[in-house]
Enzyme design. Structure first.
Site, PDB file in Angstrom:
ATOM      1  N   GLU A 156       2.460   2.804  -1.977  1.00  0.00           N
ATOM      2  CA  GLU A 156       3.330   3.862  -1.264  1.00  0.00           C
ATOM      3  C   GLU A 156       4.542   3.894  -1.537  1.00  0.00           C
ATOM      4  O   GLU A 156       5.490   4.185  -0.671  1.00  0.00           O
ATOM      5  CB  GLU A 156       2.932   3.727   0.135  1.00  0.00           C
ATOM      6  CG  GLU A 156       1.694   3.730   0.621  1.00  0.00           C
ATOM      7  CD  GLU A 156       1.380   3.690   2.178  1.00  0.00           C
ATOM      8  OE1 GLU A 156       0.493   4.517   2.898  1.00  0.00           O
ATOM      9  OE2 GLU A 156       2.024   3.101   2.980  1.00  0.00           O
ATOM     10  N   GLU A 234      -6.576   4.592   0.694  1.00  0.00           N
ATOM     11  CA  GLU A 234      -6.675   4.416   2.119  1.00  0.00           C
ATOM     12  C   GLU A 234      -7.153   5.491   2.995  1.00  0.00           C
ATOM     13  O   GLU A 234      -6.411   6.515   3.044  1.00  0.00           O
ATOM     14  CB  GLU A 234      -5.454   3.913   2.486  1.00  0.00           C
ATOM     15  CG  GLU A 234      -4.790   2.498   2.022  1.00  0.00           C
ATOM     16  CD  GLU A 234      -3.448   2.069   2.735  1.00  0.00           C
ATOM     17  OE1 GLU A 234      -3.126   2.655   3.746  1.00  0.00           O
ATOM     18  OE2 GLU A 234      -2.775   1.316   2.203  1.00  0.00           O
TER      19      GLU A 234
END
Length: 581
Positions: A156, A234
């Site tokens: 991320e 995710e």
């Protein structure tokens, strides 16, 4: 064997839909790894994903641990035995609601440290770590007959920075250390996150999200600009809890199932979390936006398996959807797990912290307070002691650059407790004794694991203590990582209202999973047979601590409860039922 990224994922030349679930080996006792992985396989998943926390494997710089609960290699090999492929996310940063996002605390010993940038000392420390980590896993890649099919570059990163030189250095370090499987990145699909965090020429961009899957997959498709595999790395099907939340977070089974159907219609998925597990010890991280939000000990996450490994209605609903794409395997679970209610246990010995302080730590004397990091301490508590002199009014008392929660004492008697934003506020109090000793007990509630606050995570007292307008000098400092409770002297005095240790004995004929409640207790942590179960706090929402059977012994079990607020009970209770709040 081969695993390739072209217009789709290809396994041995044939299109392959990755149907994965997240299990963090470091949040599950190793005796239960096989059970959780088998349940993932039985749901129809063909892959398991796990992060790798740098701070678990290199807790002190140059000291590496890949044994016991840190035996990543064993976890991956069990996954292969169960019939699962593996997505490995080796960091260096993982977020994951984990202490400091998986970064080791000792990085902060460099006052110029620039985390997650192409800062040469940071890159050197990552290089040293990768040189130890990758030999554990390189021969477990699919190219060498193992189950690892993908590795992630950073994590991320697009929500943190856009230093592409740094990302390329990480990717090159992985290659230099033997990574052969394809690379991915994962980022949120909002704003500039994909543009900031991706390396499309060397790593497949994937996205993280929990709703509006069709919309965000369309965003990813447009970002690719050509036909590439679409994957939600995710797929958030639940959420985590912070201390002080008014309830345990849950999500709708129906809504999550609809989103799963949507993502599988578009491409591949990794379900986050399939099984959340537990933030044992002091491993829970924290978030900080308007205020500090430290995570609870449970990482149940409202996942498909509960914190303690039971299947849920959401598991059954997901299994049904997955069965539309694959044939479900059938086999018997290999691990027998019992739940036991051992009832109430009465307190035994009890001693105040101050009476056994010198048994737990050798004080360091300094003209000024030192934070945990300068004393080679990562987690736990730290106690500062200094002589304030004779009786007078203290009109201006301030703690400068102190995190996260402070218990103040004068002559070992509680003065006040300060938390987060209260800590730097000016305080006033009266000193009445002929001599007055100030005590400052500071608790690290978990370093922030996400966003800009990560650069400012020194714990304890970093700058100093103001007493009537001037910095107080001459301190004795006690590091209390609380990893040596076998040294406690329980023959010392207990004083009501002070921080204390209480010892219990639980005698059992058969071990089983159980849930520990602490009625009437305030705040602290619990160890059983030397194993740190994690923090408790009366503010909730978590009310009981999960105790896995493998940490218990047939016969006598020693339980030690540390309580910091002077609020203790006379019993603790072991139930066969959880209570997440």
């Amino acid at each position: 064997m081969t695993f390739e990224i072209k217009d789709d994922f290809y396994l041995e030349g044939k299109p392959f839909k990755v149907i994965s679930g997240s299990i963090h080996y470091f949040r599950v006792v190793p005796e239960y790894w096989r059970d959780r992985l088998e349940k993932l396989r039985l749901m129809g998943c063909n892959t398991v994903e796990t992060y790798v926390p740098w701070n678990k494997h290199e807790p002190q710089e140059g000291v590496y641990d890949f044994t016991g609960g840190n035996d990543l290699r064993r976890f991956i090999k069990i996954a292969q035995e169960v019939g699962l492929y593996v997505i490995l996310r080796p960091a260096p940063y993982i977020c994951a609601e984990w202490e400091f996002g998986g970064l080791p605390y000792w990085l902060l010993q460099d006052p110029q440290m620039k985390l997650r940038f192409s800062y040469e000392p940071f890159m050197k420390k990552i290089s040293n770590y990768f040189a130890q980590l990758f030999p554990q896993v390189t021969d477990l890649q699919i190219t060498q007959g193992g189950p690892i099919i993908l590795m992630q570059v950073e994590n991320e990163y697009g929500s943190y920075a856009n230093d592409k030189a740094y990302l390329r250095q990480i990717a090159q370090l992985m290659i230099d250390n033997g990574a052969e499987v394809p690379f991915v990145t994962s980022d949120g699909p909002w704003d500039d996150m994909l543009a900031n965090g991706t390396l499309p020429d060397i790593a497949l961009p994937t996205i993280n999200c929990g709703s509006d899957i069709k919309k965000w997959v369309h965003t990813l498709r447009e970002f690719h600009g050509e036909k590439k595999p679409l994957m939600v790395m995710e797929f958030w099907i639940g959420w985590f809890d912070a201390w002080g939340d008014d309830h345990h977070h849950t999500t709708s089974v129906e809504a999550a199932t609809k989103e799963l159907r949507d993502v599988l219609a578009e491409g591949s998925v990794n379900i986050y979390m399939f099984h959340g597990g537990t933030n044992f010890g002091f491993t829970a991280g924290a978030n900080y936006y308007e205020k500090l939000a430290p995570d609870v000990t449970s990482y149940d996450y409202d996942a498909l398996l509960t914190e303690w490994g039971d299947t849920t209605p959401k598991y059954e609903a997901f299994q049904k959807v997955i069965s539309e794409y694959v044939d479900l395997p059938q086999f018997e679970l290999s691990t027998k797990i019992l739940k036991k209610a051992y009832g109430s246990v009465k307190a035994g010995e009890r001693v105040t912290l101050f009476q056994t302080l010198d048994r737990l730590a050798t004080p360091v004397h300094s003209a000024y307070p030192l934070p945990m990091e300068e004393l080679n301490q990562g987690t736990g508590y730290i106690y500062y002691q200094s002589n304030l002199g004779g009786p007078r009014m203290i009109k201006d008392f301030r703690l400068i650059s102190v995190m996260d929660r402070v218990n103040l004492f004068v002559n070992e008697q509680p003065l006040m407790t300060l938390y987060d934003q209260e800590i730097p506020e000016k305080q006033a109090f009266q000193l009445t004794a002929a001599t007055n000793e100030l005590g400052v007990l500071v608790e690290n509630l978990g370093r922030v694991n996400y966003s800009v606050k990560m650069n400012h995570q020194h714990k304890g007292i970093k700058d100093g203590v103001i007493v009537n307008g001037a910095f107080q000098s001459e301190w004795d400092i006690y590091s209390l990582p609380m990893d040596n409770l076998d040294q406690i002297d329980f023959t010392g005095e207990y004083v009501a209202g002070q921080p204390s240790f209480t010892r219990f004995e639980l005698k059992i004929a058969e071990v089983g999973d159980t849930f520990l409640a602490l009625p009437g207790w305030g705040k602290g942590f619990v160890t059983i047979n030397g194993f740190n179960l994690g923090r408790f706090w009366e503010v909730g929402p978590q009310k009981r601590l999960y105790v896995p059977a493998p940490v218990l012994n047939t016969g006598v079990n020693e339980i030690i409860v540390f309580e910091s607020e002077g609020k203790v009970g006379e019993t603790i209770e072991f139930s066969d039922q959880p209570d997440l709040g």
